[in-house]
Design a protein around this motif. Structure first.
Motif, PDB file in Angstrom:
ATOM      1  N   CYS A   2       0.839  -1.189   0.000  1.00 23.47           N
ATOM      2  CA  CYS A   2       0.000   0.000   0.000  1.00 23.47           C
ATOM      3  C   CYS A   2       0.875   1.241   0.000  1.00 23.47           C
ATOM      4  O   CYS A   2       2.086   1.175  -0.157  1.00 23.47           O
ATOM      5  CB  CYS A   2      -0.897   0.013   1.243  1.00 23.47           C
ATOM      6  SG  CYS A   2      -1.893  -1.486   1.434  1.00 23.47           S
ATOM      7  N   ILE A   4       1.171   4.977   2.401  1.00 26.80           N
ATOM      8  CA  ILE A   4       0.673   5.724   3.552  1.00 26.80           C
ATOM      9  C   ILE A   4       1.164   7.160   3.481  1.00 26.80           C
ATOM     10  O   ILE A   4       2.209   7.452   2.892  1.00 26.80           O
ATOM     11  CB  ILE A   4       1.091   5.082   4.893  1.00 26.80           C
ATOM     12  CG1 ILE A   4       2.626   5.016   5.033  1.00 26.80           C
ATOM     13  CG2 ILE A   4       0.485   3.686   5.019  1.00 26.80           C
ATOM     14  CD1 ILE A   4       3.093   4.505   6.394  1.00 26.80           C
ATOM     15  N   THR A  24      -2.813  11.419  -0.433  1.00 32.60           N
ATOM     16  CA  THR A  24      -2.983  10.010  -0.803  1.00 32.60           C
ATOM     17  C   THR A  24      -3.348   9.839  -2.280  1.00 32.60           C
ATOM     18  O   THR A  24      -2.968   8.842  -2.903  1.00 32.60           O
ATOM     19  CB  THR A  24      -4.053   9.343   0.082  1.00 32.60           C
ATOM     20  OG1 THR A  24      -5.271  10.096   0.029  1.00 32.60           O
ATOM     21  CG2 THR A  24      -3.576   9.248   1.518  1.00 32.60           C
ATOM     22  N   HIS A  47      -4.348   6.412   3.755  1.00 32.78           N
ATOM     23  CA  HIS A  47      -3.938   5.096   3.260  1.00 32.78           C
ATOM     24  C   HIS A  47      -4.490   4.847   1.865  1.00 32.78           C
ATOM     25  O   HIS A  47      -5.629   5.196   1.561  1.00 32.78           O
ATOM     26  CB  HIS A  47      -4.461   4.009   4.215  1.00 32.78           C
ATOM     27  CG  HIS A  47      -3.988   2.636   3.882  1.00 32.78           C
ATOM     28  ND1 HIS A  47      -4.767   1.716   3.191  1.00 32.78           N
ATOM     29  CD2 HIS A  47      -2.815   2.019   4.145  1.00 32.78           C
ATOM     30  CE1 HIS A  47      -4.085   0.593   3.050  1.00 32.78           C
ATOM     31  NE2 HIS A  47      -2.904   0.741   3.612  1.00 32.78           N
ATOM     32  N   ARG A  49      -4.815   1.443  -0.668  1.00 31.59           N
ATOM     33  CA  ARG A  49      -4.714  -0.008  -0.492  1.00 31.59           C
ATOM     34  C   ARG A  49      -4.589  -0.771  -1.795  1.00 31.59           C
ATOM     35  O   ARG A  49      -5.352  -0.555  -2.742  1.00 31.59           O
ATOM     36  CB  ARG A  49      -5.929  -0.534   0.282  1.00 31.59           C
ATOM     37  CG  ARG A  49      -5.779  -2.011   0.645  1.00 31.59           C
ATOM     38  CD  ARG A  49      -6.994  -2.569   1.342  1.00 31.59           C
ATOM     39  NE  ARG A  49      -6.730  -3.956   1.760  1.00 31.59           N
ATOM     40  CZ  ARG A  49      -7.640  -4.888   1.898  1.00 31.59           C
ATOM     41  NH1 ARG A  49      -8.916  -4.591   1.686  1.00 31.59           N
ATOM     42  NH2 ARG A  49      -7.309  -6.113   2.272  1.00 31.59           N
ATOM     43  N   GLN A  60      -8.032  -0.114   5.569  1.00 35.52           N
ATOM     44  CA  GLN A  60      -7.420   0.723   6.598  1.00 35.52           C
ATOM     45  C   GLN A  60      -7.946   2.155   6.496  1.00 35.52           C
ATOM     46  O   GLN A  60      -8.414   2.550   5.437  1.00 35.52           O
ATOM     47  CB  GLN A  60      -5.894   0.704   6.441  1.00 35.52           C
ATOM     48  CG  GLN A  60      -5.269  -0.674   6.537  1.00 35.52           C
ATOM     49  CD  GLN A  60      -3.759  -0.624   6.388  1.00 35.52           C
ATOM     50  OE1 GLN A  60      -3.081   0.252   6.908  1.00 35.52           O
ATOM     51  NE2 GLN A  60      -3.216  -1.585   5.658  1.00 35.52           N
ATOM     52  N   THR A  72      -2.117   2.768  10.163  1.00 29.65           N
ATOM     53  CA  THR A  72      -2.019   2.590   8.715  1.00 29.65           C
ATOM     54  C   THR A  72      -0.685   1.918   8.445  1.00 29.65           C
ATOM     55  O   THR A  72       0.319   2.202   9.092  1.00 29.65           O
ATOM     56  CB  THR A  72      -2.115   3.919   7.942  1.00 29.65           C
ATOM     57  OG1 THR A  72      -1.141   4.840   8.435  1.00 29.65           O
ATOM     58  CG2 THR A  72      -3.504   4.513   8.057  1.00 29.65           C
ATOM     59  N   ASN A  74       1.990  -0.167   5.430  1.00 33.27           N
ATOM     60  CA  ASN A  74       2.426  -0.495   4.079  1.00 33.27           C
ATOM     61  C   ASN A  74       3.374  -1.678   4.173  1.00 33.27           C
ATOM     62  O   ASN A  74       4.424  -1.576   4.810  1.00 33.27           O
ATOM     63  CB  ASN A  74       3.140   0.707   3.443  1.00 33.27           C
ATOM     64  CG  ASN A  74       3.855   0.341   2.156  1.00 33.27           C
ATOM     65  OD1 ASN A  74       3.426  -0.532   1.423  1.00 33.27           O
ATOM     66  ND2 ASN A  74       4.969   1.012   1.885  1.00 33.27           N
TER      67      ASN A  74
END
Length: 628
Positions: A2, A4, A24, A47, A49, A60, A72, A74
């Protein structure tokens, strides 16, 4: 996998503030499946995802039972399942089946000790609403990136620097001290990034941020040492641990593929994993297309391999976008094919395995001291290596600068590592940088001062010169170049890269391999190759290291590419940094065949392309360009 991003501010935050979403959105490529935000009066956690584990329930941010902690994350935790069982037994209530929630409850239960229990790649932050404290950590080796800055009263962090640029308190300014070291190392070599005031959390470290103060602590470091282990049981242990690590790294709720090159590392991983799909790439035909050899191996061991050949035009056209994804300039030519290889794999899968790490753990680089193929020189050098340190160093000094065959091999093996080795790249000598750079960019940390900080950490520990070189690469080259480009080039295509050969359990084996089984007269990473031989034909496990071949020598002597790079060198802003006339002479002489300065030219070109994207322009994602 992911992305963050977030920030903490002592001043009240507007809970409807759109800043977090901008932070993000700019890294949506890291997590296109969903997004999540948490905002309270003092903290904002964002976050993006990429759904790999617990596809339906792992969204998250995730909260603990009473909502006082929020996380959060990753990365991936490969031993999350047994840890989850321990936490349930301890009384914790889970609302998901994700590894993220294991981190959250694990921090509740064990505090910082959690970091000693987990096995994986990660960066994560946990906000404690009651304490108004942010806790965060980066994995043991720096597989996943974590950037942070404090500007105008705001502490901000992210998986990619481009997220920080979206915050109104961020001040974008070039770090003048980053350029000169980069010209030697080819990658960002100091703790402060090319953006002034933006720093990287070191590998194996965690931090807390509270009341406007950040505190950083180490929780992990390699412990290289000698042992009396015999070769056969050592090879057994290496192979058993590699097989276990590959199995652990295949844990997912989606298909896991694998990269496949002509080298031993990715071939070993793929042979053990036996995935449904493997992927290879190269340039054209012949020398620069190792996908042909990878295809041969795939047939031999019955793998379904997809290969693609790149054109030179495609590589150049995407280069500005590659530098945008990297966040900082990196002139490692392999960034280019890795970008396209990731795009190829991402058509089918979300996760791939790769072979990064084996060269550092088991001494696979020729620059560790393999500078001749003449066996009598190797035998003599190995014999001299048993002499007392004073005698070895005296012989090394005598060899330094000599031109007889074997002189460099003897010097590199007998001299102190601190004197002879700065890592896997040395593009410009510092004296060359000083001649090319304008005065205001010459005042920067010296190459020696940068590596000395790392060497100082193992001073007096009785390590062989080879193991000191490994340790330096573990803390310079690997997180600064190898892992950075691996993360950024794969995540550019929403692809999760896993590196089973860079695992703390395998590291525990590698750090005590006797030096004599690392590099021998036969080859580099000798013991590791013997383990790989349990799964691969000799032609593959014994093949000399090639790297990711990229035809920059050919490009810079081909008229249209030479003219394009020269046009970049002619831009007005180039004179801000360099002696522009000297730079133009360099590329002209190289084109004419008078010199071979391809690596120097590519390093400057990479920096100027990056600068154009982030400073001449506004840092937005560049279009794919056309090369006439």
């Amino acid at each position: 996998m992911c992305g963050i991003a977030g920030f903490v501010n002592d001043m009240p935050i507007d809970t409807k503030c759109p800043v977090l979403k901008r932070m993000t959105d700019i890294i949506a490529h890291r997590g296109p499946d969903s997004e999540g935000h948490y905002i309270d009066e003092h903290a904002a956690l964002g976050h993006r995802r990429l759904s790999i584990i617990d596809l339906g329930g792992g969204k998250q941010p995730i909260y603990n039972e009473d909502g006082s902690l929020v996380i959060t994350f990753n990365g991936e935790i490969y031993n999350y399942q047994p840890l989850r069982e321990q936490l349930i037994e301890a009384g914790h209530t889970f609302t998901t089946k994700s590894d993220t929630e294991v981190l959250l409850h694990g921090y509740e239960e064990w505090g910082v000790e959690l970091l000693q229990k987990i096995r994986g790649m990660f960066t994560f932050v946990i906000w404690d609403r009651n304490k108004r404290e942010l806790f965060g950590a980066r994995d043991h080796f720096g597989i996943k990136p974590f950037y942070y800055a404090k500007m105008n009263g705001t502490f901000m962090y992210a998986s990619e620097i481009k997220s920080l640029l979206q915050h109104p308190d961020f001040v974008k300014e070039l770090n003048e001290k980053a350029l000169k070291p980069y010209m030697t190392f080819q990658y960002p070599a100091i703790g402060e990034t090319f953006f002034k005031g933006v720093f990287k959390l070191p590998e194996g470290h965690y931090f807390t941020y509270r009341d406007g103060k950040m505190s950083i602590h180490e929780y992990y470091d390699e412990h290289f040492r000698e042992s009396s282990t015999k070769l056969d049981p050592l090879v057994d242990t290496i192979d058993r641990t590699v097989c276990d690590s590959v199995k652990a790294h295949q844990i997912a709720d989606v298909e896991v593929g694998s990269f496949l090159s002509s080298g031993v590392d990715s071939s070993y991983v793929a042979a053990v994993a036996r995935p449904e799909h493997t992927y290879s790439i190269g340039f054209g035909k012949g020398t620069y297309n190792e996908s042909q050899q990878a295809g041969e191996l795939a047939k031999l061991i019955d793998l379904n391999n997809t290969a693609e050949a790149l054109t030179d035009e495609e590589a150049f056209a995407a280069f500005p976008r590659i530098q945008w994804h990297l966040d900082e300039p990196d002139s490692n030519p392999s960034c280019v094919p890795l970008y396209f290889l990731s795009a190829l794999a991402a058509k089918d899968v979300k996760v791939v395995l790769s072979g990064e790490g084996a060269d550092e753990l088991f001494a696979g680089y020729i620059d560790y001291g393999v500078h001749t193929k003449f066996k009598p020189i190797k035998v003599l050098t190995r014999w001299l290596g048993h002499l007392p340190a004073g005698a070895r160093h005296a012989i090394a000094q005598w060899c330094k600068g000599k031109t007889f065959h074997g002189a460099w091999h003897m010097y590199a093996n007998l001299a102190p590592a601190e004197e002879s080795f700065i890592g896997q790249a040395r593009v410009f000598e510092e004296s060359e940088s000083d001649k090319l750079l304008n005065p205001e960019y010459r005042n920067a940390p010296s190459v020696q001062s940068i590596v000395d900080k790392t060497y100082a950490r193992v001073e007096g520990k009785g390590l062989s010169e080879l193991k000191k070189k490994q340790y330096l690469d573990m803390h310079q080259w690997m997180p600064g170049d190898i892992l950075l480009k691996a993360d950024k080039m794969t995540m550019a295509h929403s692809l999760e890269l896993r590196v089973p050969l860079l695992d703390k359990e395998l590291m525990a084996v590698a750090e005590q391999v006797p030096t004599k089984y690392l590099i021998t007269d036969e080859n580099t990473k000798y013991a590791f190759r013997q383990a790989a031989g349990r799964h691969l034909p000799k032609e593959w496990y014994d093949r000399e290291k090639l790297g990711f071949p990229v035809p920059i020598k050919k490009w810079l002597r081909e008229e249209k590419f030479y003219k394009y790079v020269r046009s970049v060198f002619e831009r007005d802003y180039v004179s801000k940094f360099f002696d522009q006339d000297a730079l133009l002479r360099m590329i002209d002489d190289n084109y004419a065949g008078k010199t071979d300065d391809r690596r120097k030219i590519w390093t400057v070109y990479s920096f100027l392309t990056w600068y154009d994207v982030y400073f001449v322009h506004d840092g937005s994602k560049p279009d794919v360009i056309a090369i006439a």
